[in-house]
Design an enzyme around this catalytic site. Structure first.
Site, PDB file in Angstrom:
ATOM      1  N   HIS A 134       0.774  -1.434  -0.093  1.00 35.11           N
ATOM      2  CA  HIS A 134      -0.136   0.045  -0.098  1.00 35.11           C
ATOM      3  C   HIS A 134       0.930   1.267  -0.065  1.00 35.11           C
ATOM      4  O   HIS A 134       1.964   1.194   0.586  1.00 35.11           O
ATOM      5  CB  HIS A 134      -0.836  -0.041   1.349  1.00 35.11           C
ATOM      6  CG  HIS A 134      -1.966   1.058   1.499  1.00 35.11           C
ATOM      7  ND1 HIS A 134      -1.521   2.328   1.834  1.00 35.11           N
ATOM      8  CD2 HIS A 134      -3.308   0.948   1.148  1.00 35.11           C
ATOM      9  CE1 HIS A 134      -2.755   3.163   1.813  1.00 35.11           C
ATOM     10  NE2 HIS A 134      -3.737   2.286   1.367  1.00 35.11           N
ATOM     11  N   ASP A 211       3.023  -4.312   8.131  1.00 38.80           N
ATOM     12  CA  ASP A 211       1.807  -3.651   8.059  1.00 38.80           C
ATOM     13  C   ASP A 211       0.980  -4.516   7.989  1.00 38.80           C
ATOM     14  O   ASP A 211       0.513  -5.359   6.951  1.00 38.80           O
ATOM     15  CB  ASP A 211       1.796  -2.873   6.598  1.00 38.80           C
ATOM     16  CG  ASP A 211       0.640  -2.290   6.252  1.00 38.80           C
ATOM     17  OD1 ASP A 211      -0.227  -2.202   7.135  1.00 38.80           O
ATOM     18  OD2 ASP A 211       0.577  -1.651   5.311  1.00 38.80           O
ATOM     19  N   GLN A 214      -4.449  -5.007   7.131  1.00 40.50           N
ATOM     20  CA  GLN A 214      -5.419  -6.111   6.421  1.00 40.50           C
ATOM     21  C   GLN A 214      -5.661  -7.366   7.369  1.00 40.50           C
ATOM     22  O   GLN A 214      -6.105  -8.444   6.826  1.00 40.50           O
ATOM     23  CB  GLN A 214      -5.221  -6.171   4.932  1.00 40.50           C
ATOM     24  CG  GLN A 214      -5.607  -4.934   4.165  1.00 40.50           C
ATOM     25  CD  GLN A 214      -6.756  -4.492   4.400  1.00 40.50           C
ATOM     26  OE1 GLN A 214      -8.070  -5.167   4.731  1.00 40.50           O
ATOM     27  NE2 GLN A 214      -7.006  -3.276   3.613  1.00 40.50           N
ATOM     28  N   LYS A 237     -10.656  -0.653  10.426  1.00 39.98           N
ATOM     29  CA  LYS A 237     -10.639  -1.807   9.578  1.00 39.98           C
ATOM     30  C   LYS A 237     -10.936  -2.990  10.363  1.00 39.98           C
ATOM     31  O   LYS A 237     -11.059  -3.960   9.677  1.00 39.98           O
ATOM     32  CB  LYS A 237      -9.330  -2.125   8.722  1.00 39.98           C
ATOM     33  CG  LYS A 237      -9.081  -1.070   7.721  1.00 39.98           C
ATOM     34  CD  LYS A 237      -7.634  -1.175   7.060  1.00 39.98           C
ATOM     35  CE  LYS A 237      -7.424  -0.182   6.568  1.00 39.98           C
ATOM     36  NZ  LYS A 237      -7.977   0.354   5.176  1.00 39.98           N
ATOM     37  N   CYS A 375      -5.000   2.396  -3.673  1.00 42.59           N
ATOM     38  CA  CYS A 375      -3.687   3.028  -3.075  1.00 42.59           C
ATOM     39  C   CYS A 375      -2.308   1.984  -3.291  1.00 42.59           C
ATOM     40  O   CYS A 375      -1.570   1.781  -2.239  1.00 42.59           O
ATOM     41  CB  CYS A 375      -3.728   3.305  -1.598  1.00 42.59           C
ATOM     42  SG  CYS A 375      -4.932   4.863  -1.270  1.00 42.59           S
TER      43      CYS A 375
HETATM   44  N1  7TS Z   1      -1.721  -0.563   4.954  1.00 40.55           N
HETATM   45  C1  7TS Z   1      -2.792  -1.345   4.212  1.00 40.55           C
HETATM   46  C2  7TS Z   1      -2.174  -2.539   3.817  1.00 40.55           C
HETATM   47  C3  7TS Z   1      -4.001  -0.730   3.825  1.00 40.55           C
HETATM   48  O1  7TS Z   1      -4.770  -1.715   3.365  1.00 40.55           O
HETATM   49  C4  7TS Z   1      -4.205   0.517   4.238  1.00 40.55           C
HETATM   50  C5  7TS Z   1      -5.705   1.154   3.938  1.00 40.55           C
HETATM   51  C6  7TS Z   1      -3.237   1.247   5.218  1.00 40.55           C
HETATM   52  C7  7TS Z   1      -2.144   0.681   5.297  1.00 40.55           C
HETATM   53  C8  7TS Z   1      -3.697   2.621   5.616  1.00 40.55           C
HETATM   54  O2  7TS Z   1      -4.485   2.620   6.518  1.00 40.55           O
HETATM   55  P1  7TS Z   1      -5.095   3.957   7.042  1.00 40.55           P
HETATM   56  O3  7TS Z   1      -5.914   3.476   8.206  1.00 40.55           O
HETATM   57  O4  7TS Z   1      -4.007   4.811   7.912  1.00 40.55           O
HETATM   58  O5  7TS Z   1      -5.646   4.761   5.994  1.00 40.55           O
HETATM   59  N2  7TS Z   1      -6.293   0.589   2.918  1.00 40.55           N
HETATM   60  C9  7TS Z   1      -7.501   0.968   2.272  1.00 40.55           C
HETATM   61  C10 7TS Z   1      -7.980   0.334   1.304  1.00 40.55           C
HETATM   62  O6  7TS Z   1      -7.458  -0.862   0.926  1.00 40.55           O
HETATM   63  N3  7TS Z   1      -9.077   0.883   0.694  1.00 40.55           N
HETATM   64  O7  7TS Z   1      -8.999   2.076   1.415  1.00 40.55           O
HETATM   65  C11 7TS Z   1      -8.030   2.251   2.341  1.00 40.55           C
END
Ligand code: 7TS
Length: 417
Positions: A134, A211, A214, A237, A375
């Site tokens: 990501h 990371d 997910q 999430k 992303c």
């Molecule tokens: N890393 C992964 C693997 C992610 O899927 C996401 C967000 C992030 C980091 C960033 O997370 P945040 O909470 O700091 O924004 N992924 C997604 C997605 O797949 N669709 O919208 C956000």
């Protein structure tokens, strides 16, 4: 085809209708149709118990933490630190001070970049990431490389969306100062063999950041068993409000790092000549944190424990298997991300139909999917697609919803043919 899978023992053991009643947002209609929420990888929905915990905080406990001797401040502090204890148990950290509260995975990775990267990574050093990251786990490292004259190395993947571990082996060397890889891919669904990858990096004495944005919502995570050095995830999430998230770091590494932000609550003493910093975890939590959100994260962890994380994961695996079978059987649909080991994500493209058009027509039927690059633009480049449509599942989704998804995808193809 549907009847055999619907009779599987896992699905009958999981009372999905009962689980769905825990989520008020799922009870609504969209465009006159029952909402079918398949955008869980972006943000999952929030159960009533988490909403209620937030209300209790706002109605009865709202106050600033750590600073007050008065009743409300003590209540808020106890609830906030209680949430940290829950996080510690959730990921099996050795100590709760190893769990730093942040706004989400993005802020968590930036915290490690500033605190660890800027201190310990210099000119000529190398950082290894993977081809499926990501942007949150690419851009901060690129910024660091630019600033320091370090070099970003990338583990490639095969056409199924699996990392090439031999290539990873070849990238590790005495210049490597950090490995930063995702546990589960948001664009492809691949579950990476991170335990082996961490052990491999440790042979070179290289710390590893995972990371887990997910992974944390979908599978048990044991940071001691993984032996990762850092593990980051986002609350929104995993059934908690936005603004909650965690950086786990081994205490001995966090102790050596520079603070991320300066300000209140992260200091021991301040004079105009010199500031000394607070102990962990406060050193990394400058200013007033997202108290209500982190308390919500604690409540979400309780909720996940109450429904059974292993059973939820088994049910989600069955949903993914069923969805893959149904959607890949539709002529003209290509699944992007066909790794052997996957979690909860079904990305797909349809010949000559833009994913945004797919997403728009699905929305008309009340189905929420995401269409775009997720992303993860390098993943799109690797698979030579501009974007994908992505259905991502949670333990509150049903096979009937997947049937509606499949039928509506067939309609999309009819409309465009
Ligand atoms: N890393 C992964 C693997 C992610 O899927 C996401 C967000 C992030 C980091 C960033 O997370 P945040 O909470 O700091 O924004 N992924 C997604 C997605 O797949 N669709 O919208 C956000």
């Amino acid at each position: 085809m549907a009847s055999t899978t619907l009779e599987s023992p896992v699905s009958t053991a999981w009372d999905v209708e009962c689980i769905r009643r825990d989520f008020p947002v799922l009870q609504q209609t969209v465009n006159g149709k029952p909402l079918i929420y398949l955008d869980n990888s972006a943000s999952s929905q929030v159960p009533q118990v988490v909403i209620d915990r937030g209300s209790v905080y706002l109605e009865q406990e709202h106050s600033n933490i750590h600073r007050g001797v008065h009743y409300l401040s003590q209540k808020a502090t106890t609830a906030y630190e209680g949430a940290r204890e829950k996080v510690k148990r959730f990921i099996n950290a050795r100590e709760s001070r190893e769990c730093i509260f942040v706004r989400g995975a993005t802020e968590g990775i930036n915290l490690v970049m500033y605190g660890y990267g800027r201190k310990f990574i210099g000119a000529g050093d190398e950082i290894i990431i993977s081809a499926m990251e990501h942007h949150a786990n690419i851009v901060p490292w690129q910024m660091l490389c630019e600033e320091k004259g370090a070099r970003l190395r990338v583990i490639p993947m095969n056409d199924a969306g699996e990392l090439l571990l031999d290539e990873y082996d070849g990238l590790l060397n005495e210049r490597t100062k950090l490995v930063a890889v995702m546990h589960v891919s948001n664009a492809l669904g691949t579950i990476n063999p991170i335990k082996e990858m961490i052990a491999q990096a440790h042979k070179y004495g290289v710390p590893v950041l995972i990371d887990g944005a997910q992974a944390a919502p979908h599978m048990p995570v044991d940071v001691q068993d993984l032996d990762c050095d850092f593990y980051v995830f986002s609350g929104h999430k995993m059934y908690a409000p936005t603004g909650s998230g965690v950086v786990y770091g081994k205490a001995e590494l966090l102790e050596k790092m520079n603070p991320f932000q300066g300000g209140g609550d992260m200091i021991k003493t301040v004079t105009f000549e010199k500031t000394t910093y607070a102990d962990l975890p406060n050193r990394f939590e400058a200013g007033t944190p997202a108290i209500a959100s982190q308390i919500g994260l604690g409540a979400a962890i309780d909720y996940l424990d109450s429904i059974g994380r292993e059973s939820a994961a088994a049910y989600e695996a069955e949903l993914l298997r069923y969805a893959t079978e149904r959607v890949s059987a539709i002529e003209g649909v290509r699944i992007i991300g066909t790794a052997k080991n996957k979690a909860s994500v079904l990305s797909f493209v349809i010949d000559d139909i833009h994913p945004h058009d797919i997403g728009t027509i699905l929305d008309q039927e009340g189905i929420a999917v995401r269409a775009g690059h997720h992303c993860a633009q390098p993943v799109m480049q690797r698979f030579k697609v501009p974007a994908t449509a992505r259905a991502s599942f949670s333990f509150y989704n049903t096979k009937e919803e997947i049937d509606v998804l499949a039928r509506t995808i067939e309609r999309v193809i009819e409309i465009f043919s």
